[in-house]
Design an enzyme around this catalytic site. Structure first.
Site, PDB file in Angstrom:
ATOM      1  N   ASP A 162       0.847  -1.204   0.000  1.00 28.87           N
ATOM      2  CA  ASP A 162       0.000   0.000   0.000  1.00 28.87           C
ATOM      3  C   ASP A 162       0.878   1.248   0.000  1.00 28.87           C
ATOM      4  O   ASP A 162       1.712   1.440   0.901  1.00 28.87           O
ATOM      5  CB  ASP A 162      -0.885   0.035   1.261  1.00 28.87           C
ATOM      6  CG  ASP A 162      -2.050  -0.937   1.179  1.00 28.87           C
ATOM      7  OD1 ASP A 162      -2.226  -1.598   0.140  1.00 28.87           O
ATOM      8  OD2 ASP A 162      -2.794  -1.030   2.188  1.00 28.87           O
ATOM      9  N   GLY A 218      -6.745  -9.485   1.540  1.00 29.82           N
ATOM     10  CA  GLY A 218      -6.400 -10.817   2.012  1.00 29.82           C
ATOM     11  C   GLY A 218      -5.413 -10.758   3.161  1.00 29.82           C
ATOM     12  O   GLY A 218      -5.650 -11.299   4.242  1.00 29.82           O
ATOM     13  N   ASN A 237      -4.584  -8.265   5.106  1.00 29.33           N
ATOM     14  CA  ASN A 237      -5.133  -7.597   6.299  1.00 29.33           C
ATOM     15  C   ASN A 237      -6.025  -8.553   7.099  1.00 29.33           C
ATOM     16  O   ASN A 237      -5.976  -8.592   8.333  1.00 29.33           O
ATOM     17  CB  ASN A 237      -5.971  -6.378   5.896  1.00 29.33           C
ATOM     18  CG  ASN A 237      -5.158  -5.309   5.188  1.00 29.33           C
ATOM     19  OD1 ASN A 237      -3.945  -5.254   5.338  1.00 29.33           O
ATOM     20  ND2 ASN A 237      -5.822  -4.462   4.408  1.00 29.33           N
ATOM     21  N   LEU A 253     -21.831  -1.116   8.113  1.00 30.16           N
ATOM     22  CA  LEU A 253     -22.401   0.199   7.805  1.00 30.16           C
ATOM     23  C   LEU A 253     -21.507   1.329   8.293  1.00 30.16           C
ATOM     24  O   LEU A 253     -22.006   2.388   8.709  1.00 30.16           O
ATOM     25  CB  LEU A 253     -23.791   0.305   8.464  1.00 30.16           C
ATOM     26  CG  LEU A 253     -24.798  -0.790   8.072  1.00 30.16           C
ATOM     27  CD1 LEU A 253     -25.975  -0.817   9.036  1.00 30.16           C
ATOM     28  CD2 LEU A 253     -25.282  -0.561   6.645  1.00 30.16           C
ATOM     29  N   ASP A 276      -8.146   7.099  10.251  1.00 25.43           N
ATOM     30  CA  ASP A 276      -8.030   6.513   8.906  1.00 25.43           C
ATOM     31  C   ASP A 276      -8.847   5.218   8.903  1.00 25.43           C
ATOM     32  O   ASP A 276      -8.563   4.309   9.683  1.00 25.43           O
ATOM     33  CB  ASP A 276      -6.538   6.238   8.625  1.00 25.43           C
ATOM     34  CG  ASP A 276      -6.293   5.520   7.305  1.00 25.43           C
ATOM     35  OD1 ASP A 276      -7.252   5.328   6.538  1.00 25.43           O
ATOM     36  OD2 ASP A 276      -5.133   5.148   7.065  1.00 25.43           O
ATOM     37  N   THR A 309      -9.039   2.948   6.597  1.00 25.62           N
ATOM     38  CA  THR A 309      -8.490   1.837   5.791  1.00 25.62           C
ATOM     39  C   THR A 309      -8.376   0.565   6.652  1.00 25.62           C
ATOM     40  O   THR A 309      -7.844   0.622   7.760  1.00 25.62           O
ATOM     41  CB  THR A 309      -7.082   2.198   5.245  1.00 25.62           C
ATOM     42  OG1 THR A 309      -7.161   3.463   4.607  1.00 25.62           O
ATOM     43  CG2 THR A 309      -6.590   1.151   4.252  1.00 25.62           C
ATOM     44  N   GLY A 369     -13.010  -2.664   7.500  1.00 27.41           N
ATOM     45  CA  GLY A 369     -13.772  -3.847   7.096  1.00 27.41           C
ATOM     46  C   GLY A 369     -12.942  -5.114   7.274  1.00 27.41           C
ATOM     47  O   GLY A 369     -13.450  -6.145   7.726  1.00 27.41           O
ATOM     48  N   ASP A 370     -11.663  -5.047   6.933  1.00 29.23           N
ATOM     49  CA  ASP A 370     -10.798  -6.235   7.047  1.00 29.23           C
ATOM     50  C   ASP A 370     -10.627  -6.652   8.511  1.00 29.23           C
ATOM     51  O   ASP A 370     -10.604  -7.843   8.828  1.00 29.23           O
ATOM     52  CB  ASP A 370      -9.419  -5.940   6.441  1.00 29.23           C
ATOM     53  CG  ASP A 370      -9.518  -5.621   4.956  1.00 29.23           C
ATOM     54  OD1 ASP A 370     -10.448  -6.130   4.306  1.00 29.23           O
ATOM     55  OD2 ASP A 370      -8.668  -4.860   4.458  1.00 29.23           O
ATOM     56  N   SER A 413      -2.681  -1.169  11.543  1.00 27.39           N
ATOM     57  CA  SER A 413      -3.704  -0.552  12.409  1.00 27.39           C
ATOM     58  C   SER A 413      -4.624  -1.582  13.078  1.00 27.39           C
ATOM     59  O   SER A 413      -5.519  -1.214  13.838  1.00 27.39           O
ATOM     60  CB  SER A 413      -4.537   0.438  11.587  1.00 27.39           C
ATOM     61  OG  SER A 413      -5.310  -0.256  10.628  1.00 27.39           O
TER      62      SER A 413
HETATM   63  P1  ATP Z   1     -12.867  -0.170   4.602  1.00 29.61           P
HETATM   64  O1  ATP Z   1     -13.031  -0.389   3.114  1.00 29.61           O
HETATM   65  O2  ATP Z   1     -12.681   1.277   4.995  1.00 29.61           O
HETATM   66  O3  ATP Z   1     -11.895  -1.081   5.240  1.00 29.61           O
HETATM   67  P2  ATP Z   1     -15.545  -1.181   4.673  1.00 29.61           P
HETATM   68  O4  ATP Z   1     -16.223  -0.206   3.756  1.00 29.61           O
HETATM   69  O5  ATP Z   1     -15.287  -2.543   4.160  1.00 29.61           O
HETATM   70  O6  ATP Z   1     -14.242  -0.556   5.299  1.00 29.61           O
HETATM   71  P3  ATP Z   1     -17.195  -0.310   6.846  1.00 29.61           P
HETATM   72  O7  ATP Z   1     -18.632  -0.691   6.803  1.00 29.61           O
HETATM   73  O8  ATP Z   1     -16.852   1.096   6.503  1.00 29.61           O
HETATM   74  O9  ATP Z   1     -16.405  -1.376   5.983  1.00 29.61           O
HETATM   75  O10 ATP Z   1     -16.591  -0.586   8.290  1.00 29.61           O
HETATM   76  C1  ATP Z   1     -16.505  -1.888   8.847  1.00 29.61           C
HETATM   77  C2  ATP Z   1     -16.774  -1.807  10.324  1.00 29.61           C
HETATM   78  O11 ATP Z   1     -15.768  -0.954  10.916  1.00 29.61           O
HETATM   79  C3  ATP Z   1     -18.101  -1.172  10.699  1.00 29.61           C
HETATM   80  O12 ATP Z   1     -19.147  -2.136  10.719  1.00 29.61           O
HETATM   81  C4  ATP Z   1     -17.796  -0.605  12.077  1.00 29.61           C
HETATM   82  O13 ATP Z   1     -17.916  -1.623  13.039  1.00 29.61           O
HETATM   83  C5  ATP Z   1     -16.323  -0.183  11.963  1.00 29.61           C
HETATM   84  N1  ATP Z   1     -16.231   1.233  11.608  1.00 29.61           N
HETATM   85  C6  ATP Z   1     -16.078   1.766  10.385  1.00 29.61           C
HETATM   86  N2  ATP Z   1     -16.069   3.115  10.431  1.00 29.61           N
HETATM   87  C7  ATP Z   1     -16.215   3.436  11.723  1.00 29.61           C
HETATM   88  C8  ATP Z   1     -16.286   4.685  12.449  1.00 29.61           C
HETATM   89  N3  ATP Z   1     -16.232   5.856  11.823  1.00 29.61           N
HETATM   90  N4  ATP Z   1     -16.428   4.628  13.789  1.00 29.61           N
HETATM   91  C9  ATP Z   1     -16.470   3.440  14.443  1.00 29.61           C
HETATM   92  N5  ATP Z   1     -16.424   2.244  13.832  1.00 29.61           N
HETATM   93  C10 ATP Z   1     -16.293   2.233  12.488  1.00 29.61           C
HETATM   94  O1  RIB Z   2      -9.243  -2.978   2.588  1.00 28.93           O
HETATM   95  C1  RIB Z   2      -8.085  -2.218   2.565  1.00 28.93           C
HETATM   96  C2  RIB Z   2      -7.162  -2.707   1.475  1.00 28.93           C
HETATM   97  O2  RIB Z   2      -7.762  -2.505   0.223  1.00 28.93           O
HETATM   98  C3  RIB Z   2      -5.844  -1.973   1.405  1.00 28.93           C
HETATM   99  O3  RIB Z   2      -4.870  -2.540   2.247  1.00 28.93           O
HETATM  100  C4  RIB Z   2      -5.480  -2.028  -0.073  1.00 28.93           C
HETATM  101  O4  RIB Z   2      -4.402  -2.866  -0.363  1.00 28.93           O
HETATM  102  C5  RIB Z   2      -6.755  -2.488  -0.779  1.00 28.93           C
HETATM  103  O5  RIB Z   2      -6.639  -3.755  -1.240  1.00 28.93           O
END
Ligand code: ATP
Ligand code: RIB
Length: 296
Positions: free
Chosen positions: A12, A40, A42, A215, A240, A242, A245-246, A285
């Site tokens: 990254d 993967g 992460n 969400l 941040d 990033t 979700g992982d 993180s």
């Molecule tokens: P990303 O692509 O940024 O890794 P994502 O879009 O796959 O994330 P999100 O739904 O944004 O997934 O976030 C996954 C989980 O992380 C949420 O269900 C929540 O538990 C936590 N989370 C995300 N953003 C926040 C926030 N601003 N404050 C607290 N928890 C958060």
């Molecule tokens: O979900 C975060 C990841 O998406 C980053 O680490 C980046 O490599 C992209 O694949």
């Protein structure tokens, strides 16, 4: 029960910017850092930090040896990571906002992640047995083939259809046991934006699947045959997002592999993801189990 994560491994490149670069614009960034990443990688790091055993299968180029070492250090079994001589490791160019970083922009280059061969899939699956968990995202090629072959072996299949592309709709989703997706992916699969409508629609189309819709700051909604569970996100200072979700997915999968019941697994995963968003970077993180336990 073994967890096998067949997934991407990326370098990254993270740029801190005043705003996301626009078409035709040249923008100076405030800072630049390189991190281990890839959905993967992460998710494997999150599973290991959660305290479960995980075998990561995937591919890197010769420039990616340090990523394998990072995975080793995190306690991930890396014996099924192959090196591709002629193709570079996958990478991501990530823009994060210098102020109030609730969003990011990611440009991906698949590289070695997109060079997985059928024979390599067979070698990995030969090490599994019925009831093991296979975790997949959408940053490698041959996802459909891995799902079909895993299903035949009786594995529990967990799919994170991220990042979304139109090919996701053609995957054999009826063979998935647990689908974990965000609102963008939910909309891509259902053409709906309302979270409740997304989970209802998916539960109707995939009656045997547990659907988990994350969400962001609004937490998570989970629907299976018998129940609808909603868990709010923790209120934290976001630095941040990033790998939020992982982190959620890795912790969730680690929990269910250890027999934790659904609602408790969602609560723990939510807490872990909340810690992740307070820190910069992807894999770096992801909190340890002790940090998550202390925060609950
Ligand atoms: P990303 O692509 O940024 O890794 P994502 O879009 O796959 O994330 P999100 O739904 O944004 O997934 O976030 C996954 C989980 O992380 C949420 O269900 C929540 O538990 C936590 N989370 C995300 N953003 C926040 C926030 N601003 N404050 C607290 N928890 C958060
Ligand atoms: O979900 C975060 C990841 O998406 C980053 O680490 C980046 O490599 C992209 O694949």
């Amino acid at each position: 029960m073994k967890i096998i994560n067949f997934g991407s491994i990326n370098i990254d490149h993270v740029y801190s910017v005043p705003h996301f670069v626009q078409p035709g614009e040249t923008l100076a960034s405030h800072s630049y850092q390189t991190f281990a990443g890839g959905k993967g990688l992460n998710q494997s790091v999150a599973i290991a930090r959660a305290g479960a055993e995980v075998l990561h299968a995937g591919k890197i180029g010769t420039d990616g040896e340090w990523l394998r070492k990072d995975l080793d250090k995190a306690g991930v079994d890396t014996s099924n990571i192959e090196i591709e001589d002629k193709i570079p490791t996958g990478h991501a160019i990530i823009q994060v906002l210098s102020e109030g970083q609730r969003e990011n922009c990611i440009l991906l280059f698949g590289g070695a992640n997109q060079s997985i061969q059928s024979s390599e899939i067979d070698d990995v699956l030969a090490q599994t047995k019925s009831g093991d968990i296979i975790l997949l995202q959408n940053e490698i090629n041959a996802v459909s083939e891995i799902i079909e072959k895993s299903y035949k072996k009786g594995l529990r299949i967990v799919l994170n259809p991220a990042p979304f592309d139109s090919e996701i709709r053609n995957l054999p989703l009826d063979k998935i046991d647990i689908l974990i997706l965000n609102e963008t992916e939910g909309e891509g699969l259902t053409n709906h934006r309302d979270p409740q409508t997304i989970v209802d629609d998916l539960a109707k189309k995939l009656p045997d699947c547990t659907v988990i819709l994350t969400l962001g700051e609004h937490g998570v909604m989970c629907r299976d045959k018998t129940e609808l569970i909603k868990i709010p996100a923790k209120e934290v200072e976001v630095v941040d997002t990033t790998a939020a979700g992982d982190t959620f997915i890795g912790y969730f999968v680690a929990e269910i592999s250890q027999g934790t019941e659904l609602e408790q697994a969602l609560i723990t995963a939510t807490q872990a993801a909340a810690i992740c968003v307070t820190r910069r970077g992807a894999a770096v993180s992801i909190p340890t189990r002790a940090e998550v336990t202390n925060a609950i």
